[in-house]
Write a protein that holds these residues in place. Structure first.
Motif, PDB file in Angstrom:
ATOM      1  N   VAL B 133       0.824  -1.208   0.000  1.00  0.00           N
ATOM      2  CA  VAL B 133       0.000   0.000   0.000  1.00  0.00           C
ATOM      3  C   VAL B 133       0.859   1.258   0.000  1.00  0.00           C
ATOM      4  O   VAL B 133       0.434   2.298  -0.475  1.00  0.00           O
ATOM      5  CB  VAL B 133      -0.966   0.017   1.195  1.00  0.00           C
ATOM      6  N   ALA B 134       2.084   1.150   0.500  1.00  0.00           N
ATOM      7  CA  ALA B 134       2.952   2.321   0.470  1.00  0.00           C
ATOM      8  C   ALA B 134       3.210   2.721  -0.987  1.00  0.00           C
ATOM      9  O   ALA B 134       3.266   3.904  -1.319  1.00  0.00           O
ATOM     10  CB  ALA B 134       4.253   2.026   1.192  1.00  0.00           C
ATOM     11  N   THR B 135       3.341   1.727  -1.844  1.00  0.00           N
ATOM     12  CA  THR B 135       3.553   2.053  -3.268  1.00  0.00           C
ATOM     13  C   THR B 135       2.300   2.689  -3.863  1.00  0.00           C
ATOM     14  O   THR B 135       2.398   3.586  -4.677  1.00  0.00           O
ATOM     15  CB  THR B 135       3.948   0.814  -4.089  1.00  0.00           C
ATOM     16  N   TRP B 136       1.143   2.239  -3.431  1.00  0.00           N
ATOM     17  CA  TRP B 136      -0.087   2.884  -3.920  1.00  0.00           C
ATOM     18  C   TRP B 136      -0.074   4.375  -3.602  1.00  0.00           C
ATOM     19  O   TRP B 136      -0.375   5.225  -4.424  1.00  0.00           O
ATOM     20  CB  TRP B 136      -1.319   2.304  -3.231  1.00  0.00           C
ATOM     21  N   TYR B 137       0.245   4.642  -2.345  1.00  0.00           N
ATOM     22  CA  TYR B 137       0.257   6.035  -1.901  1.00  0.00           C
ATOM     23  C   TYR B 137       1.250   6.836  -2.739  1.00  0.00           C
ATOM     24  O   TYR B 137       0.963   7.928  -3.211  1.00  0.00           O
ATOM     25  CB  TYR B 137       0.635   6.093  -0.424  1.00  0.00           C
ATOM     26  N   TRP B 138       2.422   6.232  -2.950  1.00  0.00           N
ATOM     27  CA  TRP B 138       3.468   6.936  -3.688  1.00  0.00           C
ATOM     28  C   TRP B 138       3.019   7.228  -5.125  1.00  0.00           C
ATOM     29  O   TRP B 138       3.175   8.343  -5.634  1.00  0.00           O
ATOM     30  CB  TRP B 138       4.734   6.093  -3.679  1.00  0.00           C
ATOM     31  N   HIS B 139       2.427   6.237  -5.755  1.00  0.00           N
ATOM     32  CA  HIS B 139       1.907   6.469  -7.114  1.00  0.00           C
ATOM     33  C   HIS B 139       0.829   7.538  -7.086  1.00  0.00           C
ATOM     34  O   HIS B 139       0.762   8.379  -7.981  1.00  0.00           O
ATOM     35  CB  HIS B 139       1.332   5.186  -7.705  1.00  0.00           C
ATOM     36  N   GLY B 140       0.029   7.504  -6.043  1.00  0.00           N
ATOM     37  CA  GLY B 140      -1.016   8.524  -5.904  1.00  0.00           C
ATOM     38  C   GLY B 140      -0.402   9.921  -5.918  1.00  0.00           C
ATOM     39  O   GLY B 140      -0.870  10.833  -6.601  1.00  0.00           O
ATOM     40  N   MET B 141       0.712  10.065  -5.182  1.00  0.00           N
ATOM     41  CA  MET B 141       1.346  11.387  -5.110  1.00  0.00           C
ATOM     42  C   MET B 141       1.940  11.793  -6.462  1.00  0.00           C
ATOM     43  O   MET B 141       1.920  12.962  -6.840  1.00  0.00           O
ATOM     44  CB  MET B 141       2.443  11.385  -4.040  1.00  0.00           C
TER      45      MET B 141
END
Ligand code: HEM
Ligand SMILES: [Cu+2]
Ligand SMILES: [Cu+2]
Lengths: 556, 156, 262
Positions: B133-141
């Motif tokens: 999920v950390a990667t999801w957040y990062w892609h979101g940013m």
């Protein structure tokens, strides 16, 4: 009990404690306001002690009145109605009702409570800073709220405190919303599919969705306002303002932009206040009418339509604001459309008790009272939802009467109903029903006596947010309405002492509750009640005179 | 874990609402009258967007190939992005655009500042966890910044 | 049991307060105000009926279905009933909105007819100023840098502009009876609100905007204008009066004012 607890029950109680503190303070402030409105020239020595500047010599200044009003509104809307039903009862009972061991993110629950707590402290700090609390109401319209101390004493540091408080509150609510939605989506026990959830859970679910979408907007608006005040930007402040003979150094902003952002949040906010209450009332009516909820599905759909439509009606607060008259028409159509699901819920509540076998417990009385005030407050909304009628009623006491009925009183009734209903589960003891009945009747009569006269003041044209009405000749003959309102407020507030007394008595001394005192069906009643009390030795078997051959340690 | 996925998706929605309201405020504010001035964006800000996107790509490979090296590369690119953002700010200031100079610059400092704060939070997350999920957040940013750059271009 | 009767008593009480009309609107002084009242009482009838019905049924259910040892019926709802009452309320509510919007449109969208009298309204913390063009029919140019309250120039009229020399400034608003008047509402500092109860008209005054508002008053008299949008600590003192005069008196007044030295 740990202070920084991650236990959802403890956090629920912490939220409730915060809400009770806020409601008590909010009521005290409103009593002082009501007193001032009937005796604007009175000299009260302890006013001077409390507010040496705002009430020099004991006579309340208009700016102090407006500060009390602003803090009263902010406390009630944010720290009472947006915390007790959701953060309080929600945190406590959502996991129990869906059979989850805890909330999805216990640490997040804790953070969200303590952020709310900080927000409350920031708000109260505004009383202590130079200039005192802000005076621009809970809606904080710029330029009044954006110009700083030139616009009024509380508009300096006090207003900054207000913004910080609201920003913190928004962040806390976003944390809570994420936690609630995740818990409901991912933590339900086996067999608890969505359409089997009690309506209380639906109330918390839909409210959390609304919070998730709405509080970010308030946060953004708050930041913009803060920048206008402290960094010299011009989002909301137009060019060429002359305030107290000083030309302001801003250019080109729009005060109406704030109103759009604020009410895009603000209207959904009133549903944040009332939807959990609707869920609670649906449940309580069904438990004590011994009947299933009438039209369960319709109730769920109605909540969702309210939530969705509720995001497209914010303009009904702005009919008179100078926004395009064409958009007013669109907003009024959607506004009356959102009245439809609210009406459906009312019909379904009547349907729920129809043909039932009603037990008039205190909790049930408050639920029935909720239906009554919801009808009374909802119908005036039909008037205010039309721009043509708002041409007269905007910002009059009619509005004050309307929103107190539908939002304030209705939601408070739901909170009381929930408190009397779940008390045995929360404390393992029963509240006294006779005291409860008296509390209910006094409160029920009281709120009508306080808020119905306000509607008539509004029909006379009395503007809201007036520190006194001495100068308006057309109100010369309405003193009696003001006095009825004020005296009723005193009595109703006094009746609440009954509740607090009964609450604390029951908490420590009340008769022990059984696991399921109301013969209800939802999961929280399958668990042993909170705070099991041990009454005797561990091994009481075959006691003569007992029906069963064992007596549990918690039994008497 | 399912619930952290849900939570991060919700978090991104909440963040999205903040920026959606800032977007609408910006559109309205620009439409109000003649005081809106274009910001002098240089190649620096475009390059910086590429850095953030490269960081996202690296992170995606890191996740798929379970490569610790790529993961750290992504973090470094993220940190580089933040430092470069400060340079973008410095350039703007030397071009005479401060926070209160013009609504266009007020919005830019606010929005890039908020986004930067969120990226900083993301960096902290990447440094402490390898959760998906950390990667999801990062892609979101990254996607958010791409959108915001387009918005600023369009608002010129 | 007691609750049922109490609900009924409160219902009857509220309705009789409405019917009693002790605390009610002032008499209307314009066609619009009259239309407003008609629409309002129509709404009141319908809302009153719903109020009576809903509270009545609530009381009835409380009384009839109290626990008397009878079993409760098991009834989970009724889809057809649900659809019917949804449709009915939708039609009634939306119908209201449509009818009401006509009145709204007549105030804010009807641009027919020339307003021969144009008045500029300037609100500021916590007082009102009204400006009339003098005999030349033109308002003078203004600029914030000329604003000088102490010198009687709250509008900031530019002394260099000849059109401004004959402007008439007044702290109460006077209008001729039976003639269409157009106000231009402006504020110098924060949001204020122009409200005349007898006209059933209310409009926010927003700094940075010039908002038009048109009306025709048909009855001579003096009417209070209370500021109706929170504008600061003196909000409750920010009042003025609307004076509706005969057309002749109005012209005389305007001429007299114009002759006074400023
Ligand atoms: C004892 C009960 C209460 C009394 C006597 C009371 C009285 C008042 C009074 C006198 C005002 C100021 C009106 C004005 O000057 O314009 C006011 C405003 C307000 N009250 Fe209450 N109130 C009570 C309970 C509540 C509750 C339960 C709520 C929860 C929603 C609430 C929410 C508000 C709000 C939002 C405002 C508007 C503040 C503003 O204009 O910014 N009140 N109330
Ligand atoms: Cu609303
Ligand atoms: Cu005012």
């Amino acid at each position: 009990m740990k202070i920084f607890s991650t236990d959802h029950k403890v956090i629920g109680k912490q939220y409730l404690t915060l809400a009770f503190f806020s409601v008590a303070l909010g009521i005290v402030l409103s009593l002082i306001m009501r007193f001032h409105l009937i005796r604007p020239d009175a000299k009260i020595s302890w006013f001077a002690t409390l507010w040496p500047v705002g009430a020099t010599g004991g006579i309340m200044t208009p700016e102090l009145y407006l500060s009390l009003m602003s803090i009263h509104g902010t406390l009630m809307v944010f720290f009472v109605l947006s915390t007790a039903p959701q953060g309080g009862f929600g945190n406590y009972f959502l996991p129990l009702q869906i059979g989850a061991p805890k909330m999805a993110f216990p640490v997040l629950s804790m953070l969200s409570f303590w952020t709310t707590f900080l927000a409350l402290m920031a708000l109260l700090a505004s009383f202590a800073v130079e200039g005192g609390a802000p005076l621009s109401g809970w809606t904080a319209y710029p330029p009044l709220s954006a110009l700083g101390q030139v616009a009024g004493p509380g508009q300096g540091l006090g207003m900054d405190c207000w913004i910080v408080s609201i920003a913190l509150f928004s962040i806390a609510s976003l944390m809570g919303a994420i936690n609630f939605i995740t818990t409901i989506l991912d933590m339900r026990t086996e067999g608890m599919n969505l359409m089997r959830m009690p309506l209380t859970c639906w109330g918390w679910f839909v409210t959390a969705i609304i919070s998730l979408l709405a509080f970010g907007v308030l946060l953004a608006a708050g930041i913009l306002l803060f920048m206008d005040r402290n960094l010299g930007t011009s989002f909301f402040i137009p060019a060429g303002l002359v305030v107290s003979d000083q030309l302001q150094n801003h250019s080109g902003g729009s005060p109406i932009l704030w109103q759009h952002l604020f009410w895009f949040f603000g209207h959904p906010e009133v549903y944040i206040a009332i939807l959990p209450g609707m869920g609670i009332v649906s449940t309580v009516l069904s438990v004590f009418a011994r009947k299933p909820v009438f039209g369960y599905r319709a109730m769920v759909y109605a909540m969702f339509s309210i939530a969705i439509l509720g995001f497209f009606v914010w303009g009904h607060h702005m009919f008179i604001s100078g926004m395009s008259p064409y958009s007013s028409i669109a907003f009024s159509l959607i506004t009356l459309a959102v009245g439809v699901p609210s009406a459906i819920k009312t019909f379904n509540w009547l349907g729920t008790i129809w043909g039932g076998k009603i037990r008039f417990t205190t909790s049930m009385l408050f639920a029935l009272g909720f239906v009554s005030v919801f009808v009374s407050g909802g119908l005036t909304g039909l008037f205010l939802g039309q721009p043509a009628i708002d041409l007269y009623f905007h910002d009059t006491y009619f509005v004050v009467g309307h929103f107190h009925m539908i939002m304030g009183v209705a939601a408070i009734f739901a909170i009381f109903s929930a408190m009397y209903f779940w008390f045995p589960k929360m404390y393992g003891r029963m509240m006294n029903d006779n005291l409860g009945q008296v509390h209910f009747y006094l409160t029920f009569i009281g709120v009508y006596a306080i808020f119905i006269p306000m509607h008539f003041l509004g029909i006379l044209g009395a503007p809201r947010r007036y520190a006194d009405f001495k100068e308006l000749e057309f109100l010369a003959k309405s003193g009696i309405l003001q006095r009825i309102t004020t005296y009723s407020a005193y009595c109703t507030a006094a009746a609440q002492l009954l509740f607090f007394g009964s609450y604390f008595y029951a908490k420590w001394r009340g008769p022990l509750a059984t696991i399921n005192p109301w013969d209800a069906t939802t999961l929280e009643w399958t668990e042993p009640s909170e705070s099991n009390v041990v009454n005797h030795a561990p091994d009481v078997y075959s006691l003569p005179g007992e029906e069963k051959d064992f007596v549990m340690q918690s039994d008497q | 874990m399912q619930k952290s996925k849900t939570a991060v998706a919700l978090l991104l929605i909440a963040i999205g609402m903040v920026f959606a309201s800032l977007t609408s405020a910006m559109v309205v504010r620009r439409g109000l009258g003649g005081d809106w001035r274009a910001l002098p964006f240089t190649a620096l800000s475009l390059g910086n967007l590429l850095i953030l996107m490269a960081s996202s790509v690296a992170l995606e490979f890191a996740r798929r190939q379970k490569s610790s090296g790529l993961w750290w590369l992504s973090c470094c690119l993220g940190a580089l992005f933040l430092m470069m953002q400060l340079l973008v700010w410095r350039d703007l200031m030397s071009a005479g655009f401060n926070v209160a100079t013009n609504p266009s610059s007020s919005f830019f400092y606010l929005i890039s500042g908020l986004h930067g704060t969120l990226v900083l939070g993301g960096l902290a997350a990447l440094a402490t966890t390898r959760a998906m999920v950390a990667t999801w957040y990062w892609h979101g940013m990254s996607i958010l910044w791409m959108y915001l750059m387009l918005l600023f271009q369009w608002m010129q | 049991m007691g609750l049922a009767i109490l609900v009924w008593i409160l219902t009857v009480g509220v309705i009789s307060l409405c019917v009693g009309g002790v605390w009610w609107f002032p008499a209307p002084i314009s066609q619009h105000a009259f239309n407003f009242d008609t629409h309002f009482s129509r709404m009141l009838w319908v809302a009153g009926a719903i109020f009576l019905l809903a509270q009545g049924l609530l009381g009835y259910a409380i009384l009839r279905f109290r626990d008397q040892g009878h079993p409760a019926t098991h009834n989970e709802g009724n889809a057809r009933l649900e659809v019917v009452w949804t449709m009915v309320t939708a039609v009634v509510f939306i119908g209201f909105a449509l009818i009401g919007n006509k009145i709204w449109a007549s105030v804010h969208m009807d641009k027919s007819g020339d307003a021969t009298i144009k008045i500029e309204v300037l609100a500021k913390q916590f007082s009102w100023n009204f400006r009339y063009p003098g005999p030349d029919g033109k308002l003078g140019r203004t600029d914030v840098k000329f604003i000088r309250d102490s010198a009687g120039n709250p509008f900031g009229i530019d002394a260099q502009d000849p059109a401004g020399r004959d402007d008439v400034i007044s702290s109460a608003i006077r209008v001729p009876r039976g003639i269409l008047v157009e106000l231009t509402l402006r504020s110098r500092d924060v949001i204020h609100n122009f409200f005349v109860r007898e006209l059933r008209l209310k409009q926010d005054i927003v700094p940075g905007m010039a908002i038009p508002l048109r009306f025709r008053a048909d009855k001579e008299g003096t009417y209070e204008v209370p500021c109706s949008e929170l504008c600061g600590l003196g909000h409750h003192q920010m009042r003025t009066t609307l004076i509706v005069m005969s057309a002749e008196d109005f012209q005389i007044w305007l001429k007299d004012e114009d002759r006074k030295p400023r």
